[in-house]
Design a protein around this motif. Structure first.
Motif, PDB file in Angstrom:
ATOM      1  N   HIS A  12       0.869  -1.176   0.000  1.00 47.19           N
ATOM      2  CA  HIS A  12       0.000   0.000   0.000  1.00 47.19           C
ATOM      3  C   HIS A  12       0.906   1.227   0.000  1.00 47.19           C
ATOM      4  O   HIS A  12       1.595   1.500   0.993  1.00 47.19           O
ATOM      5  CB  HIS A  12      -0.899   0.019   1.240  1.00 47.19           C
ATOM      6  CG  HIS A  12      -1.886  -1.097   1.277  1.00 47.19           C
ATOM      7  ND1 HIS A  12      -3.176  -0.960   0.824  1.00 47.19           N
ATOM      8  CD2 HIS A  12      -1.767  -2.382   1.698  1.00 47.19           C
ATOM      9  CE1 HIS A  12      -3.819  -2.104   0.978  1.00 47.19           C
ATOM     10  NE2 HIS A  12      -2.982  -2.987   1.508  1.00 47.19           N
ATOM     11  N   ARG A  19       0.862   5.357  -1.205  1.00 47.49           N
ATOM     12  CA  ARG A  19      -0.027   6.445  -1.615  1.00 47.49           C
ATOM     13  C   ARG A  19      -1.449   5.891  -1.713  1.00 47.49           C
ATOM     14  O   ARG A  19      -1.929   5.283  -0.785  1.00 47.49           O
ATOM     15  CB  ARG A  19       0.472   7.098  -2.893  1.00 47.49           C
ATOM     16  CG  ARG A  19       1.807   7.806  -2.708  1.00 47.49           C
ATOM     17  CD  ARG A  19       2.206   8.540  -3.949  1.00 47.49           C
ATOM     18  NE  ARG A  19       3.398   9.342  -3.670  1.00 47.49           N
ATOM     19  CZ  ARG A  19       4.070   9.974  -4.597  1.00 47.49           C
ATOM     20  NH1 ARG A  19       3.689   9.933  -5.857  1.00 47.49           N
ATOM     21  NH2 ARG A  19       5.137  10.688  -4.275  1.00 47.49           N
ATOM     22  N   ASP A  20      -2.114   6.085  -2.843  1.00 45.21           N
ATOM     23  CA  ASP A  20      -3.473   5.559  -2.994  1.00 45.21           C
ATOM     24  C   ASP A  20      -3.502   4.278  -3.811  1.00 45.21           C
ATOM     25  O   ASP A  20      -4.556   3.862  -4.290  1.00 45.21           O
ATOM     26  CB  ASP A  20      -4.379   6.614  -3.659  1.00 45.21           C
ATOM     27  CG  ASP A  20      -4.567   7.822  -2.762  1.00 45.21           C
ATOM     28  OD1 ASP A  20      -4.608   7.643  -1.534  1.00 45.21           O
ATOM     29  OD2 ASP A  20      -4.668   8.945  -3.293  1.00 45.21           O
ATOM     30  N   GLU A  21      -2.357   3.646  -3.966  1.00 45.38           N
ATOM     31  CA  GLU A  21      -2.262   2.458  -4.797  1.00 45.38           C
ATOM     32  C   GLU A  21      -2.046   1.208  -3.950  1.00 45.38           C
ATOM     33  O   GLU A  21      -1.468   1.257  -2.876  1.00 45.38           O
ATOM     34  CB  GLU A  21      -1.115   2.602  -5.795  1.00 45.38           C
ATOM     35  CG  GLU A  21      -1.294   3.768  -6.762  1.00 45.38           C
ATOM     36  CD  GLU A  21      -0.042   4.049  -7.577  1.00 45.38           C
ATOM     37  OE1 GLU A  21       0.836   3.161  -7.634  1.00 45.38           O
ATOM     38  OE2 GLU A  21       0.045   5.155  -8.139  1.00 45.38           O
ATOM     39  N   LYS A  22      -2.534   0.092  -4.490  1.00 52.97           N
ATOM     40  CA  LYS A  22      -2.349  -1.217  -3.861  1.00 52.97           C
ATOM     41  C   LYS A  22      -1.764  -2.139  -4.917  1.00 52.97           C
ATOM     42  O   LYS A  22      -2.322  -2.286  -5.996  1.00 52.97           O
ATOM     43  CB  LYS A  22      -3.696  -1.749  -3.364  1.00 52.97           C
ATOM     44  CG  LYS A  22      -3.637  -3.132  -2.750  1.00 52.97           C
ATOM     45  CD  LYS A  22      -5.033  -3.551  -2.323  1.00 52.97           C
ATOM     46  CE  LYS A  22      -5.074  -4.996  -1.891  1.00 52.97           C
ATOM     47  NZ  LYS A  22      -6.439  -5.413  -1.538  1.00 52.97           N
ATOM     48  N   LYS A  25       0.341   5.089   6.234  1.00 55.25           N
ATOM     49  CA  LYS A  25      -1.094   4.955   6.468  1.00 55.25           C
ATOM     50  C   LYS A  25      -1.436   5.301   7.912  1.00 55.25           C
ATOM     51  O   LYS A  25      -0.639   5.114   8.819  1.00 55.25           O
ATOM     52  CB  LYS A  25      -1.566   3.531   6.143  1.00 55.25           C
ATOM     53  CG  LYS A  25      -1.323   3.117   4.699  1.00 55.25           C
ATOM     54  CD  LYS A  25      -2.068   4.020   3.737  1.00 55.25           C
ATOM     55  CE  LYS A  25      -1.793   3.667   2.295  1.00 55.25           C
ATOM     56  NZ  LYS A  25      -2.465   4.550   1.357  1.00 55.25           N
ATOM     57  N   GLU A  76      -8.191   5.746   8.338  1.00 53.96           N
ATOM     58  CA  GLU A  76      -8.898   4.539   7.932  1.00 53.96           C
ATOM     59  C   GLU A  76     -10.309   4.508   8.522  1.00 53.96           C
ATOM     60  O   GLU A  76     -11.284   4.208   7.817  1.00 53.96           O
ATOM     61  CB  GLU A  76      -8.116   3.292   8.367  1.00 53.96           C
ATOM     62  CG  GLU A  76      -8.766   2.002   7.925  1.00 53.96           C
ATOM     63  CD  GLU A  76      -8.045   0.759   8.424  1.00 53.96           C
ATOM     64  OE1 GLU A  76      -8.220  -0.293   7.793  1.00 53.96           O
ATOM     65  OE2 GLU A  76      -7.342   0.842   9.452  1.00 53.96           O
ATOM     66  N   THR A 105      -9.911  -0.918   5.525  1.00 50.00           N
ATOM     67  CA  THR A 105      -8.945  -1.165   4.454  1.00 50.00           C
ATOM     68  C   THR A 105      -8.080  -2.374   4.786  1.00 50.00           C
ATOM     69  O   THR A 105      -7.791  -3.208   3.929  1.00 50.00           O
ATOM     70  CB  THR A 105      -8.028   0.062   4.254  1.00 50.00           C
ATOM     71  OG1 THR A 105      -8.846   1.202   4.008  1.00 50.00           O
ATOM     72  CG2 THR A 105      -7.065  -0.138   3.099  1.00 50.00           C
TER      73      THR A 105
END
Length: 196
Positions: free
Chosen positions: A83, A85-88, A103, A108, A136
């Motif tokens: 994980h 930034r905003d990417e997985k 995070k 969350e 998440t």
């Protein structure tokens, strides 16, 4: 030589291992010793631990971009979920290893509430199970290991409420397998009560 002997003694006496472990490290930890993440994941895998999570606290994930190739090396020995930034990103096979960079547990939880509102969830129907379905990170560590002297972050603030905490007296850059085994020995000696 002495550490290897101590390591063997600790390994011999380990009978009860956590299934899920979370390591909490700082941005500076990662920059100082990026290879330790791979080593710690390998220790977990070799002992048969089901999954490991690494939270790297940082106010700016971009500052760890140069560490991404070292983190991705974990996919050669495990199923890595990264994980960033905003990417997985998911790659590899084997035991589950999750790395979460920058995070926040508060963010969350706020995100859960926001998504429930967007989905039109009736406030009367909100309970623990529903909230957990919106998280998440669906991960409840048995053991949270914090290296060095820094305090814990708010990461996994909901999920780690019943976790055992272990504060290692060594910094991440100096982490040895014997230190990890000491944490596992301590976990084994505790009587977990899960809030009761």
């Amino acid at each position: 030589m002495i550490y290897r002997l101590y390591e063997k003694i600790l390994l011999r006496d380990l009978r009860t291992l956590p299934e899920h472990i979370c390591f909490m490290i700082t941005e500076q930890d990662m920059l100082d010793a990026p290879g330790n993440l791979y080593r710690a994941a390998q220790w977990c895998r070799d002992l048969g631990i089901e999954s490991a999570m690494f939270h790297i606290s940082t106010p700016d994930p971009a500052r760890l971009e140069r560490c991404l190739p070292r983190i991705r090396e974990v996919s050669s020995i495990a199923r890595l979920t990264l994980h960033y930034r905003d990417e997985k990103e998911v790659c590899g096979e084997g035991m589950d290893v999750t790395v979460a960079i920058g995070k926040s547990g508060r963010e969350e939880i706020a995100g859960c509430v926001r998504r429930m509102a967007e989905d039109g969830v009736d406030p009367e129907s909100v309970d623990e199970d529903l909230l957990e379905s919106y998280l998440t990170f669906n991960y409840e560590p048995d053991l949270v290991i914090k290296t060095g002297g820094d305090h814990l972050t708010d990461f996994l603030i909901w999920q780690s409420v019943y976790s055992e905490l272990f504060f290692l007296d060594v910094n991440w850059a100096l982490l040895r397998k014997v230190d990890f085994l000491r944490a596992l020995r301590d976990f084994q000696s505790r009587a977990r009560r899960f809030g009761k």
